[in-house]
Design an enzyme around this catalytic site. Structure first.
Site, PDB file in Angstrom:
ATOM      1  CG  HIS A 356      35.464 -57.806  61.181  1.00 19.63           C
ATOM      2  ND1 HIS A 356      34.603 -58.079  60.152  1.00 19.63           N
ATOM      3  CD2 HIS A 356      36.229 -56.777  60.767  1.00 19.63           C
ATOM      4  CE1 HIS A 356      34.839 -57.260  59.150  1.00 19.63           C
ATOM      5  NE2 HIS A 356      35.825 -56.450  59.496  1.00 19.63           N
ATOM      6  CE  LYS A 534      29.140 -71.599  57.933  1.00 22.22           C
ATOM      7  NZ  LYS A 534      28.735 -70.203  57.988  1.00 22.22           N
ATOM      8  NE  ARG A 535      40.075 -71.150  58.603  1.00 19.77           N
ATOM      9  CZ  ARG A 535      41.260 -70.529  58.632  1.00 19.77           C
ATOM     10  NH1 ARG A 535      41.566 -69.630  57.730  1.00 19.77           N
ATOM     11  NH2 ARG A 535      42.143 -70.842  59.549  1.00 19.77           N
ATOM     12  CE  LYS A 540      33.267 -69.454  60.946  1.00 13.76           C
ATOM     13  NZ  LYS A 540      32.412 -68.560  60.140  1.00 13.76           N
ATOM     14  CB  THR A 642      29.788 -62.744  53.788  1.00  9.87           C
ATOM     15  OG1 THR A 642      31.003 -63.487  53.975  1.00  9.87           O
ATOM     16  CG2 THR A 642      29.944 -61.354  54.384  1.00  9.87           C
ATOM     17  CE  LYS A 646      30.641 -65.478  50.046  1.00  7.24           C
ATOM     18  NZ  LYS A 646      31.796 -66.218  50.624  1.00  7.24           N
TER      19      LYS A 646
HETATM   20  C1  LIG Z   1      32.285 -66.170  51.870  1.00  7.53           C
HETATM   21  C2  LIG Z   1      33.491 -66.924  52.230  1.00  7.53           C
HETATM   22  C3  LIG Z   1      33.815 -67.113  53.583  1.00  7.53           C
HETATM   23  C4  LIG Z   1      32.940 -66.612  54.719  1.00  7.53           C
HETATM   24  O1  LIG Z   1      31.975 -67.606  55.014  1.00  7.53           O
HETATM   25  P1  LIG Z   1      31.132 -67.564  56.378  1.00  7.53           P
HETATM   26  O2  LIG Z   1      30.136 -68.665  56.162  1.00  7.53           O
HETATM   27  O3  LIG Z   1      30.473 -66.229  56.435  1.00  7.53           O
HETATM   28  O4  LIG Z   1      32.063 -67.835  57.491  1.00  7.53           O
HETATM   29  C5  LIG Z   1      34.954 -67.821  53.886  1.00  7.53           C
HETATM   30  N1  LIG Z   1      35.753 -68.324  52.923  1.00  7.53           N
HETATM   31  C6  LIG Z   1      35.455 -68.185  51.617  1.00  7.53           C
HETATM   32  C7  LIG Z   1      36.353 -68.789  50.600  1.00  7.53           C
HETATM   33  C8  LIG Z   1      34.329 -67.480  51.224  1.00  7.53           C
HETATM   34  O5  LIG Z   1      34.067 -67.328  49.919  1.00  7.53           O
END
Ligand SMILES: *Cc1c(COP(=O)(O)O)cnc(C)c1O
Length: 799
Positions: A356, A534-535, A540, A642, A646
């Site tokens: 990952h 995101k985190r 990022k 991911t 979305k």
């Molecule tokens: C989808 C999701 C992530 C992953 O987000 P990235 O933008 O791909 O880092 C992290 N936390 C939650 C709660 C999510 O639903």
């Protein structure tokens, strides 16, 4: 394999079941029931409906002696389940009606459920999406993980700083699980190894019990259910009666306290490995329990050990369960008497590993001394695995090196397949982290681009849009997502565009109402919703987004009568508690937000919102409401992402770098419907090698220079003017993630977006083309790929 028949229940019967559970499972009568009681009763009534398809699925797997997939993951970021299960069972209307007949609001009941937050972010959410797809594709599977007492911490802001408090989802009963006290395994740590007659035996110094809790995972239309089995740690010896009798009550409960520590908390860091003994124990604890469990199941079917790979596929979600290799070898060789070489080959036939990350700090390594002390037999087995590997390849890659046990190398050597999670990432895995191993085993690495479950991430979270899709192309798309392609011609249809835009608007208003009620924030829903959630991590680049926000504010103040496109910048995300720089960025976002939101010149044009405590449920509000999706990581650093999928699926346009799955999203939705900017992964590497690259970039950009001077000078922290001096200083000399180099390209692209967004019709056309072309990113497609290329298991044909 055949299907379980659809669940049939009417509102009247479901209502009776809810009342029965209220009375007999909760011991409450209707007049005294709280929202929590109603939610519990509804959940238990729904859980009852899952049981028949669950039993039927299990029976069919036993009868067919089918191969099973075991998905081992340290994290499952599941979120809420009531709605998910009602939808998959196709009983949502019935549930709504039943609750209404009881005087209860279904939506309020749904919102009462705490998130099951047994994960940090993308990796754990991926595992949750995979569970949904495994059941939808009717692949016999178990998810295996840890039943943490405390999931990911709750985030609060105090004076703009992140504060963490313990999360307590299990303080209430978890409605969905079945406790299995009879499914328990003894897990050892420490001790010594004895050898006699060429046979080794491990004598652990301490043991705990791994005790199972099962949650059925029902697939789309209720046709199939798999099991998520989570392990809780319990003491081997419940209670030290001798100490109690002496009056030493603390010592009396010491065994329990010690054991339970192992499954008490989720480590709140999504990248760096802390090298902590407890973490290693957690990893071994759940992996060893899972391997013992699957081996017991296999042997109970009367199979010969040599046939294990024909019956068992074990997927390692990152290296956290990489100890599965040596553990399986240990059981096969030491306990079941297979010769060591055969044990290694058999284990490898079962195991596959998903990488990952390429971030060096995220590649797990354990100090060899610590490892050998906690897992002495595994340490020796890893040496034997390494010997065999070196003999086969002639080197140069070692598993144990410089006093460290390298879990990535261990997972790779013990897996018959290794996969990356996007096309770009898989290519980089071959060229960087596992370059030499790839040359030694050129067939081993394959790609499986990540995906998301369309049931949660479109059907359920975006009712206005999923309703419109149903009316436009029928209702068969949720488990055949590429059908969304049939929406593409409608992008040019004025009436459809208007309906699509209205759905987006409804989502924005829903988000605004939720934030108003939750935080008292008012959002102008006519503005563009520009979202980065995101985190919080340097790679990022939330910081770059924030610097652009300040630059835009400057531009607005310089030209207050300009024709600006109103924007709301929404940030959400947690920082690891020990990650100083990420926390500093959070503080800065909140400081900048306070300043800009209070400035009359920005009113109606620019607003910054940072709701605390990002989690799955918050994402379900935010994602459908986005006009613009921020996917701006330094190229080469985001393995897949991911969140990006979305947003595209829900009709946001992306501003993004050529990183992770962004590359594939752009290919599919069309370059003209994606805002690309920034350096490529190759250019990043080259630029980083140039001396003073950041200083040069800053000197060349008056816009960026001005922003940095403001921040360094305390414009956003007048109470402590030097608060961000260090941060700005580091950007000049240690800009590892190239915020400075990509800034101008990012800023200019944002201004192009300002202009394009004003053409509502054309923006909506391009948003539709994002939705219609994002069907490939269904996790059903990903799981079908794993089934075919890695697990060699069948799946049911769609119908
Ligand atoms: C989808 C999701 C992530 C992953 O987000 P990235 O933008 O791909 O880092 C992290 N936390 C939650 C709660 C999510 O639903």
């Amino acid at each position: 394999m055949t299907f379980h028949a659809p669940i049939e229940i009417d509102a009247q019967s479901l209502r009776s079941e809810i009342i029965r559970h209220l009375n007999y499972s909760l011991g409450k009568d209707e007049t005294h029931a709280s929202l929590h009681d109603w939610r519990m009763s509804l959940s238990l009534a729904l859980r009852d409906l899952v049981v028949a398809p669950w039993f039927a699925s299990t029976r069919k797997v036993y009868e067919a002696r089918a191969k099973r997939v075991y998905y081992l993951s340290m994290e499952f970021l599941i979120g809420r389940l009531v709605e998910d299960i009602a939808i998959n069972l196709r009983v949502e209307d019935v549930a709504r009606e039943a609750m209404a007949s009881l005087g209860q609001d279904y939506a309020a009941v749904v919102a009462d459920e705490p998130d099951a937050a047994l994960g940090n972010g993308g990796l754990g959410r991926l595992a949750a999406c995979f569970l949904d797809s495994l059941s939808t594709l009717q692949i016999p599977a178990y998810g295996y993980g840890i039943r943490y007492e405390h999931g990911l911490f709750e985030q609060h802001f105090e004076d703009g700083r992140q504060i963490e408090t313990a999360e307590g989802w299990l303080t209430q009963r978890h409605a969905w699980e079945f406790e299995r006290p009879e499914v328990a395994y003894e897990i050892g740590f420490g001790g010594y190894v004895s050898e006699s007659g060429g046979k080794a035996a491990w004598h652990p110094g301490e043991t705990v019990i791994a005790s199972a809790y099962d949650t059925p995972i029902i697939g789309w239309k209720g046709r199939w259910a798999n099991t998520l089995r989570l392990w809780a740690a319990k003491p081997t010896r419940l209670f030290d009666l001798e100490s109690f009798n002496r009056g030493d009550y603390m010592a009396a409960s010491a065994p329990e306290t010690l054991a339970r520590t192992i499954s008490r908390v989720l480590y709140p860091d999504d990248t760096t490995d802390t090298g902590k003994e407890l973490r290693l124990k957690q990893e071994y604890f759940f992996t060893a329990a899972s391997i013992q469990d699957l081996l017991r199941r296999f042997l109970s079917e009367g199979n010969a050990l040599a046939e294990l790979p024909q019956h068992v596929a074990i997927q390692l979600n990152d290296t956290h369960p990489a100890i599965a290799g040596p553990e399986l070898v240990r059981l096969l060789a030491d306990v079941h008497g297979l010769p060591m070489a055969e044990a290694i080959a058999t284990a490898r036939g079962c195991l596959a590993y998903t990488n990952h990350t390429l971030l060096p700090e995220a590649l797990e390594r354990w100090p060899e001394a610590l490892f050998a002390q906690i897992l002495p037999r595994h340490h020796r087995i890893i040496e034997l695995i390494e010997d065999a590997h070196l003999a086969a390849t002639g080197g140069p890659v070692r598993i144990i090196e410089d006093g460290s046990v390298k879990m990535g190398e261990l997972a790779f050597v013990m897996a018959h397949r290794v996969n990356g999670v996007s096309a770009l990432h898989t290519g980089l895995v071959k060229q960087t982290v596992f370059r030499d191993l790839h040359q030694a085993y050129p067939e081993r690495i394959v790609n499986q681009t990540n995906g998301i479950t369309p049931r949660r991430w479109l059907y359920s979270c975006n009712r206005p849009l999923s309703g419109l899709i149903d009316r436009s192309i029928g209702t068969e798309w949720p488990d055949d997502l590429e059908q969304l392609g049939r929406l593409s011609p409608l992008a040019d249809d004025g009436a459809f565009r208007e309906a699509f835009r209205a759905a987006k608007q409804a989502n924005k208003e829903r988000l605004a109402a939720w934030l108003k009620a939750r935080d008292g924030i008012t959002l102008d829903t006519a503005a563009m919703f520009d979202i980065q959630i995101k985190r919080i991590h340097e790679y990022k680049r939330q910081l770059m987004n924030l610097l652009e926000t300040v630059a835009l504010w400057n531009a607005i103040r310089d030209n207050p009568n300009g024709d600006w496109t109103p924007r709301i910048k929404i940030f959400a995300g947690k920082a690891a508690p020990g990650y100083f720089v990420a926390k500093e960025i959070i503080h800065l976002i909140n400081d900048v937000a306070r300043t800009i939101n209070a400035d009359p010149a920005a009113r109606g044009l620019l607003q910054i919102v940072y709701p605390a405590n990002y989690n799955v449920s918050m994402a379900e509000y935010l994602v459908p409401a986005a006009d613009l999706s921020e996917q701006i990581s330094t190229a080469g650093k985001e393995a897949s992402g991911t969140g990006n999928m979305k947003f595209a699926l829900n009709g946001a346009l992306t501003i993004g770098t050529l990183d992770g799955a962004n590359v594939e999203i752009r290919e599919r939705v069309g370059a003209e419907n994606f805002y690309l900017f920034g350096l490529t992964a190759e250019e990043v590497t080259a630029r980083r090698a140039e001396p003073d690259f950041a200083r040069h970039a800053i000197e060349a950009s008056p816009t960026l220079r001005r922003v940095l001077e403001q921040i360094a000078g305390g414009a956003f922290s007048p109470d402590e003017p030097r608060r961000y001096a260090g941060l700005v200083h580091r950007l000049h000399d240690h800009d590892y993630f190239l915020v400075s180099c990509d800034f101008d390209s990012y800023y200019e692209t944002q201004r192009r977006i300002d202009a394009d967004y004003r053409d509502t019709g054309d923006w909506t056309r391009r948003a539709i083309l994002n939705t219609s072309n994002a069907g490939w990113f269904s996790s059903d497609r990903t799981i079908a790929g794993y089934a075919e290329d890695i697990w060699n298991v069948g799946r049911a044909p769609r119908r």
